[in-house]
Write a protein that holds these residues in place. Structure first.
Motif, PDB file in Angstrom:
ATOM      1  N   GLU A   1      62.858 -20.358 -57.346  1.00 22.78           N
ATOM      2  CA  GLU A   1      61.448 -20.262 -56.996  1.00 22.78           C
ATOM      3  C   GLU A   1      60.879 -21.665 -56.873  1.00 22.78           C
ATOM      4  O   GLU A   1      61.076 -22.502 -57.755  1.00 22.78           O
ATOM      5  CB  GLU A   1      60.682 -19.477 -58.053  1.00 22.78           C
ATOM      6  N   ALA A   2      60.195 -21.918 -55.767  1.00 19.86           N
ATOM      7  CA  ALA A   2      59.551 -23.214 -55.555  1.00 19.86           C
ATOM      8  C   ALA A   2      58.263 -23.258 -56.368  1.00 19.86           C
ATOM      9  O   ALA A   2      57.423 -22.361 -56.270  1.00 19.86           O
ATOM     10  CB  ALA A   2      59.243 -23.423 -54.079  1.00 19.86           C
ATOM     11  N   LEU A   3      58.122 -24.289 -57.182  1.00 20.73           N
ATOM     12  CA  LEU A   3      56.937 -24.463 -58.017  1.00 20.73           C
ATOM     13  C   LEU A   3      56.282 -25.787 -57.660  1.00 20.73           C
ATOM     14  O   LEU A   3      56.910 -26.838 -57.771  1.00 20.73           O
ATOM     15  CB  LEU A   3      57.328 -24.469 -59.495  1.00 20.73           C
ATOM     16  N   VAL A   4      55.040 -25.737 -57.225  1.00 20.45           N
ATOM     17  CA  VAL A   4      54.337 -26.972 -56.878  1.00 20.45           C
ATOM     18  C   VAL A   4      53.646 -27.501 -58.128  1.00 20.45           C
ATOM     19  O   VAL A   4      53.084 -26.745 -58.919  1.00 20.45           O
ATOM     20  CB  VAL A   4      53.330 -26.763 -55.715  1.00 20.45           C
ATOM     21  N   ARG A   5      53.741 -28.797 -58.314  1.00 19.93           N
ATOM     22  CA  ARG A   5      53.132 -29.450 -59.469  1.00 19.93           C
ATOM     23  C   ARG A   5      52.341 -30.668 -58.995  1.00 19.93           C
ATOM     24  O   ARG A   5      52.731 -31.349 -58.049  1.00 19.93           O
ATOM     25  CB  ARG A   5      54.203 -29.895 -60.475  1.00 19.93           C
TER      26      ARG A   5
ATOM     27  N   PRO B   1      48.091 -28.571 -64.888  1.00 18.04           N
ATOM     28  CA  PRO B   1      48.565 -27.189 -64.748  1.00 18.04           C
ATOM     29  C   PRO B   1      48.120 -26.541 -63.435  1.00 18.04           C
ATOM     30  O   PRO B   1      46.976 -26.738 -63.002  1.00 18.04           O
ATOM     31  CB  PRO B   1      47.940 -26.460 -65.943  1.00 18.04           C
ATOM     32  N   PRO B   2      48.999 -25.751 -62.818  1.00 20.54           N
ATOM     33  CA  PRO B   2      48.626 -25.041 -61.594  1.00 20.54           C
ATOM     34  C   PRO B   2      47.396 -24.159 -61.786  1.00 20.54           C
ATOM     35  O   PRO B   2      46.633 -23.953 -60.848  1.00 20.54           O
ATOM     36  CB  PRO B   2      49.859 -24.197 -61.270  1.00 20.54           C
ATOM     37  N   SER B   3      47.198 -23.630 -62.998  1.00 23.22           N
ATOM     38  CA  SER B   3      46.029 -22.785 -63.246  1.00 23.22           C
ATOM     39  C   SER B   3      44.723 -23.536 -63.001  1.00 23.22           C
ATOM     40  O   SER B   3      43.695 -22.931 -62.724  1.00 23.22           O
ATOM     41  CB  SER B   3      46.060 -22.240 -64.674  1.00 23.22           C
ATOM     42  N   ILE B   4      44.780 -24.855 -63.059  1.00 25.60           N
ATOM     43  CA  ILE B   4      43.583 -25.664 -62.798  1.00 25.60           C
ATOM     44  C   ILE B   4      43.511 -26.068 -61.323  1.00 25.60           C
ATOM     45  O   ILE B   4      42.515 -25.830 -60.655  1.00 25.60           O
ATOM     46  CB  ILE B   4      43.560 -26.912 -63.701  1.00 25.60           C
ATOM     47  N   PHE B   5      44.577 -26.670 -60.795  1.00 27.29           N
ATOM     48  CA  PHE B   5      44.458 -27.205 -59.445  1.00 27.29           C
ATOM     49  C   PHE B   5      44.553 -26.148 -58.347  1.00 27.29           C
ATOM     50  O   PHE B   5      43.956 -26.320 -57.289  1.00 27.29           O
ATOM     51  CB  PHE B   5      45.426 -28.370 -59.189  1.00 27.29           C
ATOM     52  N   ILE B   6      45.238 -25.039 -58.592  1.00 27.06           N
ATOM     53  CA  ILE B   6      45.338 -23.998 -57.558  1.00 27.06           C
ATOM     54  C   ILE B   6      43.971 -23.364 -57.327  1.00 27.06           C
ATOM     55  O   ILE B   6      43.539 -23.194 -56.188  1.00 27.06           O
ATOM     56  CB  ILE B   6      46.389 -22.922 -57.922  1.00 27.06           C
ATOM     57  N   SER B   7      43.276 -22.999 -58.401  1.00 26.67           N
ATOM     58  CA  SER B   7      41.961 -22.378 -58.229  1.00 26.67           C
ATOM     59  C   SER B   7      40.977 -23.350 -57.587  1.00 26.67           C
ATOM     60  O   SER B   7      40.162 -22.951 -56.750  1.00 26.67           O
ATOM     61  CB  SER B   7      41.426 -21.842 -59.557  1.00 26.67           C
ATOM     62  N   ALA B   8      41.067 -24.628 -57.935  1.00 23.74           N
ATOM     63  CA  ALA B   8      40.192 -25.626 -57.307  1.00 23.74           C
ATOM     64  C   ALA B   8      40.525 -25.765 -55.823  1.00 23.74           C
ATOM     65  O   ALA B   8      39.629 -25.836 -54.978  1.00 23.74           O
ATOM     66  CB  ALA B   8      40.345 -26.979 -58.012  1.00 23.74           C
ATOM     67  N   ALA B   9      41.820 -25.759 -55.494  1.00 28.08           N
ATOM     68  CA  ALA B   9      42.245 -25.883 -54.096  1.00 28.08           C
ATOM     69  C   ALA B   9      41.851 -24.650 -53.284  1.00 28.08           C
ATOM     70  O   ALA B   9      41.526 -24.751 -52.102  1.00 28.08           O
ATOM     71  CB  ALA B   9      43.748 -26.114 -54.022  1.00 28.08           C
ATOM     72  N   GLU B  10      41.889 -23.475 -53.920  1.00 29.89           N
ATOM     73  CA  GLU B  10      41.436 -22.267 -53.222  1.00 29.89           C
ATOM     74  C   GLU B  10      39.942 -22.326 -52.956  1.00 29.89           C
ATOM     75  O   GLU B  10      39.478 -21.923 -51.891  1.00 29.89           O
ATOM     76  CB  GLU B  10      41.793 -21.010 -54.024  1.00 29.89           C
ATOM     77  N   SER B  11      39.184 -22.870 -53.896  1.00 34.43           N
ATOM     78  CA  SER B  11      37.732 -22.961 -53.739  1.00 34.43           C
ATOM     79  C   SER B  11      37.326 -23.932 -52.639  1.00 34.43           C
ATOM     80  O   SER B  11      36.405 -23.658 -51.880  1.00 34.43           O
ATOM     81  CB  SER B  11      37.079 -23.417 -55.049  1.00 34.43           C
ATOM     82  N   ASN B  12      38.023 -25.070 -52.542  1.00 32.49           N
ATOM     83  CA  ASN B  12      37.615 -26.068 -51.551  1.00 32.49           C
ATOM     84  C   ASN B  12      38.407 -26.001 -50.242  1.00 32.49           C
ATOM     85  O   ASN B  12      38.197 -26.813 -49.354  1.00 32.49           O
ATOM     86  CB  ASN B  12      37.665 -27.482 -52.145  1.00 32.49           C
ATOM     87  N   GLY B  13      39.336 -25.062 -50.130  1.00 30.54           N
ATOM     88  CA  GLY B  13      40.082 -24.879 -48.883  1.00 30.54           C
ATOM     89  C   GLY B  13      41.356 -25.697 -48.770  1.00 30.54           C
ATOM     90  O   GLY B  13      42.097 -25.547 -47.796  1.00 30.54           O
ATOM     91  N   ASP B  14      41.631 -26.549 -49.750  1.00 30.16           N
ATOM     92  CA  ASP B  14      42.832 -27.385 -49.695  1.00 30.16           C
ATOM     93  C   ASP B  14      44.120 -26.608 -49.940  1.00 30.16           C
ATOM     94  O   ASP B  14      45.208 -27.130 -49.733  1.00 30.16           O
ATOM     95  CB  ASP B  14      42.743 -28.542 -50.698  1.00 30.16           C
TER      96      ASP B  14
END
Length: 169
Positions: free
Chosen positions: A25-29, A39-52
């Protein structure tokens, strides 16, 4: 992305049936020079919010395709790589075209990829998600539903969609 702070790691998956690693499984960090790994739990939700999240998803897909087309993939004896798709990616109208163009660019066979979506992704915009999943599956790409049982859990719709694997929560 511009600062090259994202990395892709591969978590191997052991097959009890075959008694070997068959995929990963590919895991982005995200690694910050001062803070270390975020942690992905922080940056993924931020990236979803801003479109990144779309740029991050493209980065992960290209990195995975680069790995699959490298001698290291063959040497590892893996059959495919699993990639998580975020909810925002699942509802992209050009998702399938982007994926097929990228894998073609790297010479990756569709069966060398498996995309995982979460149950809440399937609930977000059912028509677009169903269309994307169906088109990816028809192209030969395997699709997995992750965390089934954490959302609405509509078994009728899940059975109707072309999932190759359903992972229970």
């Amino acid at each position: 992305l511009a600062s090259n702070m994202f990395e892709v790691f591969y978590q191997p998956v052991w097959s009890v049936e075959h008694k070997k690693f068959i995929c990963a499984e590919a895991l982005v960090r995200l690694k910050d020079e001062e803070l270390g790994y975020i942690p992905p739990s922080i940056f993924i939700s931020a990236a979803e919010s801003n479109g990144d999240i779309h740029k991050i998803g493209d980065f992960v897909l290209k990195e995975v395709c680069r790995f699959i087309s490298s001698p290291e993939f063959k040497k590892a004896g893996l059959q495919f790589i699993e990639i998580n798709l975020s909810t925002a990616q699942c509802i992209e109208s050009n998702l399938v075209d982007n994926i097929l163009r990228t894998i073609s660019e790297y010479g990756v066979a569709p069966e060398q990829l498996r995309f995982e979506i979460t149950e809440n992704s399937a609930d977000f915009n059912p028509f677009v998600v169903e269309q994307n999943i169906t088109l990816l599956h028809k192209a030969g790409i395997k699709i997995a539903l992750d965390d089934y049982g954490t959302g609405y859990s509509n078994i009728e719709r899940v059975i109707k969609l072309p999932f190759d694997i359903i992972k229970l929560d």
